[in-house]
Structure formats: C-alpha cells, structure tokens
Design an enzyme around this catalytic site. Structure first.
Site, PDB file in Angstrom:
ATOM      1  N   GLU A  90       0.828  -1.205   0.000  1.00 10.98           N
ATOM      2  CA  GLU A  90       0.000   0.000   0.000  1.00 10.98           C
ATOM      3  C   GLU A  90       0.861   1.253   0.000  1.00 10.98           C
ATOM      4  OE1 GLU A  90      -2.919  -0.242   3.120  1.00 10.98           O
ATOM      5  OE2 GLU A  90      -4.025  -1.797   2.058  1.00 10.98           O
ATOM      6  N   CYS A  99       4.845  -6.012   7.996  1.00  7.22           N
ATOM      7  CA  CYS A  99       5.962  -5.555   8.844  1.00  7.22           C
ATOM      8  C   CYS A  99       6.157  -6.544   9.991  1.00  7.22           C
ATOM      9  CB  CYS A  99       5.663  -4.167   9.402  1.00  7.22           C
ATOM     10  SG  CYS A  99       7.034  -3.527  10.390  1.00  7.22           S
TER      11      CYS A  99
END
Ligand code: SF4
Length: 330
Positions: A81, A101
């Site tokens: 994104e 992440c």
C-alpha cells in the site's frame, strides 16, 4: 537493471540517458512509448524488463479527494500500500519498503499483518513512479518512507531507492524532500547515518520512557534501549546540525497524559527536535482510542511551555484507512 540490458546488447551509453529521460522523467506509460529507441530494441525491453514490477494498481480516493490510497501487488502476490496526499503547498507520497511488517507495534495495523517480505529497489521506486505518472504535469514534492515496513530492516533496498530518487539523471528529488522514518534499530540506524544520504530522519518514538516503549513497541524496544537510541540521535544532531523529527501517536489514557508530555520534554531537552504529534486513527482490531481535544491541547501546552517544537499533524485519508498506522490491506 538498465545497465545490464545495455551491456547484454552492447548498446552505447547514450542509450542509458535516453531511457532514464523517458522512463523517469517523461511520464511514459509503457515501453511502447519509448520513442527514442527502435521498435526492435523496445521489443527486447518488453520481453526482459517489466515496466512496473508491482502489478494490479487499484486506487482508493478519499471523499475529499485529497488522498489516494493505492493497493498493488508484488508478482508473487503480496499486497503493498502507498498513499498520495495533496494540500495547497505539497504533494506527498508515502511509500512502503515491505509488504507487511515484522515489528508488530501494538498500535499499528500494518504490524498486526506480520511480514510478507522486503520490497526490492524497483518495487519501492514503482510506488513513486505510479503516482508521478498519474499526476502528469504536477510534481510530487515530498517522499516519506512511512508506509508498510521498517526501513532499517530493509536498508540496502531503501538506500538503493534513495539513489534513484535523488540521482539527477533519474528522478532528481532534492535530498531534503525525502524522509526516512524508523522505530529505532540502533545498529542499522548507525549504518544508515554513516552513509550520509542527506535525507531527513524521523523517529517513531510514541513513548517517552523505555518502560512504555516496551509496552507499545516491544519487538524493537527490547534490544534497542531508549537511552542508547538517544545517544546516537544526539551525536547525529551535534555532528550534522540536522534536526530530528520525533513521531508521537497519542493513544487515549496510554501515552497522552501531561506527565508523559513532561517526560517527553525532559527526554528531548536541548535537542534539535520537532515532535510531530498524530492523534491515533481508529483501526479495526486495535484496542486503542484517540485522545480528546482537551488532552491533546494539554499535552502540547506542556511541550510549548518547555520550548519543545511541536506540530499536530493532520491525518489524511481516515475514511479509506490510509492515515498513519492504518495501512493493512483492508
Ligand atoms: Fe512496522 Fe512501523 Fe507499524 Fe511498527 S509502526 S509495526 S515498525 S510499520
């Protein structure tokens, strides 16, 4: 990648200039538009080098049209994104350096996804090229590494992307138009600072004490103590005379008390620092609430009274989950 292509076909070096000029600067939308190259060469390019390495770009504009969140995918199917935010003065692109992440900060939607994988240089650069080509005549003014992922844990590719962004023959951005934001992996941060890239540095601090950082950001805080991080940052400020921006997300009743503000002021006393305060953006599955206006004001008053530079950042794109900490492939 272009150099290798030139070497393979023993092409003269002026071809590199031509491809850089059109690919990075002229906003062409496919290799077919690379008019300075012959059809034969273009066909070879089409076969060997993808125009974009990310695929299936889909835009999600906010209601006020000031923000576009863009979802794309790596060729092996992982989501990425990126966000473009416009105001009267600036067009800022917020990019990701990973899909997901691994750091799992408690207040961050991306962190709850876990990590899929690091993005390579081209996948990082593709995010900027996509928005640049979309904007046409208008220019991106700022690039921030504040999307998915922790830049210090993908340092080589982040450094490679910065080279593409700042090289005058490529995208040619001024170094101070680029900000790299990190939660503070000390060893990698020192390595990054040694490279002296000239880009701006932001630290995702979010808590003024080691104890609170352990609660909110345990993965990074455990092995990267706040005191040690501060020593590195103070050394950097003193040797370079450059300001460090500290990002601080206000979470109701967690880190938004005036006592936290006092601790923060103590921590940053005498530093060349700017505190960027961001009120938490609600996100599904995260058990936090934003601070009330009253608490935000009280927090800032303490910083003001102790002469700590601070700003309250407006979060763009809340309605499309594009605001800070909301990027999570929703
Ligand atoms: Fe990762 Fe940054 Fe989110 Fe922490 S705040 S989980 S480092 S993307």
């Amino acid at each position: 990648m272009f150099r290798r292509f030139l070497e393979k076909y023993k092409l003269p070096s002026f071809r590199l200039k031509q491809i850089y000029e059109q690919y990075y600067k002229s906003n062409i939308s496919s290799w077919d538009e690379l008019t300075t190259w012959s059809k034969d060469l273009r066909e070879k390019l089409i076969r060997e080098i993808p125009f974009y390495k990310l695929t299936n770009f889909t835009d999600y504009p906010s209601k006020d049209k000031r923000t576009i969140k863009t979802l794309s995918y790596t060729t092996d199917g992982y989501p990425v994104e990126s966000v473009m935010m416009k105001n009267k003065k600036r067009i800022t692109v917020c990019i990701s350096c990973m899909s997901g992440c691994p750091v799992r900060c408690k207040f961050c939607a991306t962190g709850q996804m876990g990590k899929n994988r690091n993005l390579d240089v081209q996948e990082i650069v593709d995010q900027v090229l996509y928005f640049k080509r979309k904007l046409g005549d208008k220019n991106i003014t700022n690039i921030v590494f504040m999307g998915m992922g922790e830049p210090m844990l993908n340092l080589d590719n982040v450094l490679g992307a910065i080279k593409v962004f700042t090289n005058k023959d490529m995208l040619g951005f001024g170094h101070r138009r680029i900000t790299v934001s990190t939660v503070g992996y000390i060893k990698q941060l020192e390595e990054f600072l040694k490279k002296d890239t000239g880009v701006k540095l932001a630290i995702s601090l979010h808590a003024p004490t080691q104890e609170l950082r352990m609660k909110l950001m345990p993965t990074v805080a455990k092995a990267n103590k706040l005191d040690d991080l501060m020593k590195v940052l103070i050394r950097y400020q003193m040797s370079k005379g450059k300001r460090v921006t500290y990002e601080y997300i206000l979470l109701k009743d967690i880190n938004d008390d005036v006592e936290h503000a006092k601790e923060l002021a103590k921590l940053l006393k005498n530093q060349i620092a700017l505190v960027n305060i961001i009120n938490f953006n609600r996100s599904e599955n995260l058990p936090f609430e934003p601070s009330s206006r009253k608490r935000v004001d009280a927090f800032r008053n303490i910083l003001d009274s102790r002469e700590i530079n601070n700003t309250l950042r407006y979060s763009y794109g809340k309605d499309i989950n594009a605001a800070c900490g909301q990027l999570a492939n929703q």
